[in-house]
Design a protein around this motif. Structure first.
Motif: not given
Length: 190
Positions: A147-155, A168-175
């Motif tokens: 969830g710390k990867l704040e600039n992640l656009e593609l996973l 659960d932290s995947i929900g913090r990936l706003s981008k």
């Protein structure tokens, strides 16, 4: 041959062990390195640390290589690892991955047979925009720190058949714009 002017270097190997040639240190303008091993078993690179002296290196693609450890490559933008052994690089590395690749924007790992987990230190590379881990059948979990990867656009986690859940932290990936979990047959739910 004017080594200082070379921008792309391709090695095609068929050997168990290989050493990068010393002349690579003179390649000040090298931007792309592709190393493909055509033998059945991964090749070991003996002097991998030489890559740390190539300050303009932007892209690396390794195929069927046993990655010994990571070295600091401050300007590297894209790293692609296909059929590579990663365990030693992830477990025995004295250097933090985020320190080694502070500018990394894209990481592709495909068909790594020995990768069981993603190192949580990878989640400190905040410049990362694309993370693609495909056909890594032993990968069973992602770190909570993803969830710390704040600039992640593609996973992309396609065909990671042993992946049992997403933190659960995947929900913090706003981008995040694309999440690919196709053929992750062990995921009970999303």
């Amino acid at each position: 041959m004017q080594l200082a002017q070379v921008e792309v270097l391709i090695f095609n190997l068929r050997t168990k062990q290989y050493s990068f040639p010393d002349f690579m240190e003179e390649m000040n303008k090298l931007k792309v390195l592709i190393v493909t091993n055509y033998s059945f078993y991964p090749s070991e690179i003996n002097n991998f640390e030489l890559l740390g002296s190539l300050s303009n290196l932007k892209r690396i693609r390794l195929e069927r290589i046993s990655v010994p450890s990571f070295v600091a490559m401050k300007n590297l933008k894209k790293l692609s690892l296909y059929l590579c052994n990663m365990k030693r690089a992830f477990e025995n590395n004295d250097m933090l991955i985020s320190y080694a690749f502070p500018s990394l924007e894209e990481l592709n790992i495909d068909y790594s047979k020995d990768m069981v987990g993603l190192p949580k230190e990878l989640c400190d590379i905040i410049s990362l925009k694309k993370l693609s881990i495909t056909n890594c059948h032993k990968l069973s979990a992602l770190p909570q720190e993803i969830g710390k990867l704040e600039n992640l656009e593609l996973l992309r986690l396609s065909s990671c058949t042993d992946l049992e859940g997403l933190p659960d932290s995947i929900g913090r990936l706003s981008k995040l714009r694309l999440l690919d979990i196709s053929n992750c047959i062990s995921l009970p739910n999303l």
